[in-house]
Design an enzyme around this catalytic site. Structure first.
Site, PDB file in Angstrom:
ATOM      1  N   HIS A 196      -7.548  -5.360  -0.828  1.00  0.00           N
ATOM      2  CA  HIS A 196      -6.350  -4.533  -0.746  1.00  0.00           C
ATOM      3  C   HIS A 196      -5.206  -5.210   0.010  1.00  0.00           C
ATOM      4  O   HIS A 196      -4.100  -4.695   0.030  1.00  0.00           O
ATOM      5  CB  HIS A 196      -6.701  -3.201  -0.075  1.00  0.00           C
ATOM      6  CG  HIS A 196      -5.587  -2.208  -0.104  1.00  0.00           C
ATOM      7  ND1 HIS A 196      -5.008  -1.770  -1.285  1.00  0.00           N
ATOM      8  CD2 HIS A 196      -4.930  -1.569   0.894  1.00  0.00           C
ATOM      9  CE1 HIS A 196      -4.054  -0.898  -0.997  1.00  0.00           C
ATOM     10  NE2 HIS A 196      -3.982  -0.764   0.312  1.00  0.00           N
ATOM     11  N   SER A 236       0.835  -1.204   0.000  1.00  0.00           N
ATOM     12  CA  SER A 236       0.000   0.000   0.000  1.00  0.00           C
ATOM     13  C   SER A 236       0.873   1.259   0.000  1.00  0.00           C
ATOM     14  O   SER A 236       1.770   1.376  -0.827  1.00  0.00           O
ATOM     15  CB  SER A 236      -0.937  -0.074   1.208  1.00  0.00           C
ATOM     16  OG  SER A 236      -1.942   0.885   1.106  1.00  0.00           O
ATOM     17  N   ASP A 284      -9.703  -3.899  -6.010  1.00  0.00           N
ATOM     18  CA  ASP A 284      -9.079  -3.188  -4.893  1.00  0.00           C
ATOM     19  C   ASP A 284      -9.578  -1.750  -4.954  1.00  0.00           C
ATOM     20  O   ASP A 284      -9.241  -1.015  -5.884  1.00  0.00           O
ATOM     21  CB  ASP A 284      -7.554  -3.251  -5.045  1.00  0.00           C
ATOM     22  CG  ASP A 284      -6.829  -2.548  -3.905  1.00  0.00           C
ATOM     23  OD1 ASP A 284      -7.498  -1.859  -3.111  1.00  0.00           O
ATOM     24  OD2 ASP A 284      -5.599  -2.704  -3.821  1.00  0.00           O
TER      25      ASP A 284
END
Lengths: 266, 375
Positions: free
Chosen positions: A248, A98, A220
């Site tokens: 995610h 991320s 996502d």
């Protein structure tokens, strides 16, 4: 300049496994190093594995939190460089989930040579739409998110933290009482969210010197496929893999697929 | 019919599921709604067929979706449960329904993720209350911040004002000095000039006290500039000489026995002596001498000022060193009541103590402090 010891303590650096090369795993917004549990274990046989918590998350040193420094992703990237230097890393592998994918990219640009390979899991150089660019978020949505986060303490309790921190070897002690993983001071979480979701690092992508792997999931909502493709198109020496996983956090929902992709890359 | 004969009908589990006083929701590992109870459907204003198989994101607010992905999903994988998670659902009209959710991960034999089960409670009032608390905290923080800024501004204002007042006072003192030297003044004029000098000196002392107080650092102790090379004898003599020139009608005696260097801030010690002397002039009997003594021993430094006159009333003794204490009301010479407070702060900053003895014969204030700061 902090001593190596202080850096390792500040970011709650833990080292396991052994091998000729080092692989550093960085957690994203909302969690801590625990989220790499399954994937990291798969590399302990042939890599030195380094896990850490960003300042403000997990069992990092909360007193090291400097609102000015951590108002930008560069502050977090500086910490990654500190950790790599404290461990004398050279040509190591950085795996960032991320927002930490971009934090790792910034660290590679800042101090080339520390990391020769960069694995970006669900990266996004900019979350908010901008003209032609689709990030997936509107400005108003990010504001709504920040407001929402202010209301959610997510099991965080300042009184609880010392109890958990006093038993680092036995996290289950905390788990029986509250959400002991991924606890974050809510004020710091909100500022981390601000630094993350208002970031724009599109200009940095072409400057990434490391060999790069972009790992993308389907469906996502935080880092949509078009964003992953955008990153792949702009990072000079990059490969792109669309994982058979949704959401995610493939490092938790599909650790085997993530492990296989990283192994094929390194 | 006796009560014991009333047998409740067996609970219908399907009915309990559908019409429970809370919402039930099951989500597949891919994030799709697999089962949802009637209570929750009622809150959302949606028929079941609209939601089954749809992404759970469809019934979450934007913040809720992101929190679901960044917090709820990873936590469930790591620890299998999440308790008391605040979420906003979105109903058919697009309105938010604030809820609190508990979630567990249903796992198969091999630990694989089968379902995520959520129990949802409407929490409109609770969330509103929490939101009000958060707003109150933000407001309180902002007010504390602006209050701090205001007091800083006030301190700066006082410091600048005090500094600027010194210049006109210096001009008055210089003017009266020239008048006295001119030799053209009558006896009555000289008395007036002497009175002007006294007033200027008193104004200077008030400015010193107010500025020290305004620094706002008194709570944390006065900052000191330690210099043990400056001999303290001349410092004390200079302060007494100043008092003599301002109060020529009073008798001052100095007794010095300073044989060792003293680790101290000489300016502050001068201030302390000056404040004690001014105090003695104000409260002491005019016809008895004021005695200033200073001496060192191997261990300590001692400075005292003694005056004659009536003793300090018992009831006032423990308040003497408090700020803005001014003795009996109505006294015109008492100033702000900061003099002795600053004396005690200077003593404290030097790790010393102030003590006071007051008898029918004399009143004595004494500083006792270590000669060396660290041993």
């Amino acid at each position: 300049m902090l001593s190596n010891d202080l850096v390792l303590r500040r970011n709650n650096v833990t080292i396991s496994g052994s091998g000729p090369r080092t692989m550093v795993f960085a957690h994203g917004f909302g969690c801590d190093q625990n989220m790499w549990r399954d994937v990291a274990a798969a590399f302990e046989g042939d890599f030195r594995v380094v896990l850490f918590d960003h300042v403000g998350a997990g069992r990092s040193d909360l007193s090291a939190y400097d609102p000015q420094k951590y108002s930008r992703l560069d502050g977090y990237a500086d910490d990654v460089v500190d950790i790599a230097r404290a461990l004398n890393l050279e040509n190591a592998v950085f795996v960032g989930h991320s927002v930490s994918a971009m934090i790792g990219a910034l660290a590679c640009i800042r101090a080339p040579g520390l990391f020769s390979e960069l694995v970006m899991v669900g990266p996004s150089p900019r979350y908010i739409d901008d003209d032609e660019y689709v990030g997936g978020f509107s400005h108003e949505q990010v504001e709504e998110l920040l407001e929402f986060l202010a209301e959610n303490h997510l099991g965080w309790s300042a009184a609880m933290a010392p109890a958990i921190m006093g038993n680092p070897d036995r996290p289950e002690l905390g788990a029986t009482l509250t959400n002991s993983f991924c606890s974050t001071d809510p004020d710091i979480a909100r500022e981390f969210a601000r630094a993350t979701f208002f970031s724009d690092n599109r200009g940095d992508l072409p400057r990434i010197p490391a060999r790069t792997l972009v790992l993308q999931c389907r469906e996502d909502i935080i880092a949509p496929q078009c964003v992953g493709e955008y990153v792949h198109a702009r990072v000079p020496d990059s490969e792109y893999v669309l994982l058979d996983a949704t959401g995610h956090c493939p490092n938790l929902s599909a650790p085997a697929a993530v492990t296989t992709a990283i192994r094929a890359f390194v | 019919m006796p009560l014991s004969d009333i047998v409740p009908p067996p609970e219908d589990l399907a009915d309990l599921y559908d019409n429970a006083p809370c919402g039930y929701l099951s989500v597949s590992p891919a994030g799709e709604i697999a089962k949802i109870n009637k209570t929750l459907l009622g809150w959302l204003g949606q028929p079941e067929q609209n939601l089954l198989g749809r992404p759970v994101h469809d019934i979450l607010s934007f913040g809720g979706k992101i929190a679901f992905e960044t917090h709820l999903a990873p936590l469930l994988r790591l620890q299998g449960f999440v308790d008391e998670f605040a979420l906003d659902l979105v109903d058919a009209r697009g309105d938010k329904i604030p809820v609190i959710a508990n979630a567990t991960e249903r796992r198969g034999d091999k630990g694989e993720h089968v379902f995520t089960r959520l129990t949802v409670f409407r929490a409109v009032d609770r969330r509103k209350f929490e939101r009000t608390l958060i707003e109150a905290r933000i407001k309180a923080e902002a007010e504390a911040k602006s209050g701090h800024a205001a007091s800083e501004l006030r301190d700066q204002f006082i410091a600048v004002l005090g500094h600027d007042l010194r210049n006109p006072l210096a001009a008055i003192a210089a003017g009266s000095h020239m008048l006295r030297r001119s030799g053209k003044l009558e006896a009555r004029d000289l008395t007036i000039v002497a009175e002007m000098d006294r007033s200027a000196a008193r104004a200077n002392r008030l400015i010193d006290d107010v500025m020290d107080f305004a620094r706002g650092k008194l709570g944390a102790g006065l900052p000191l500039q330690i210099d043990s090379r400056v001999p303290l004898g001349p410092v004390v003599e200079h302060v007494v000489a100043e008092m003599r020139s301002i109060h020529p009608d009073r008798v001052f005696e100095v007794r010095l026995d300073i044989g060792h260097p003293v680790e101290c801030d000489p300016d502050r010690i001068g201030r302390l002596a000056s404040n004690l002397l001014a105090n003695a002039v104000t409260h002491g009997a005019p016809d008895t001498p004021i005695v200033c003594e200073a001496r060192t021993t191997g261990e300590s430094f001692e400075l005292s000022v003694t005056n004659g006159g009536p003793p300090i009333p018992e009831g006032q003794r423990d308040k003497l060193f408090q700020p803005f204490f001014r003795g009996e009301p109505g006294g015109s010479q008492h100033g702000l009541g900061l003099g002795l407070f600053i004396v005690s702060e200077i003593a404290r900053a030097h790790r010393g103590v102030m003590d006071m003895t007051s008898t029918a014969d004399e009143t004595r204030f004494r500083l006792l402090m270590p000669r060396q700061r660290e041993r």
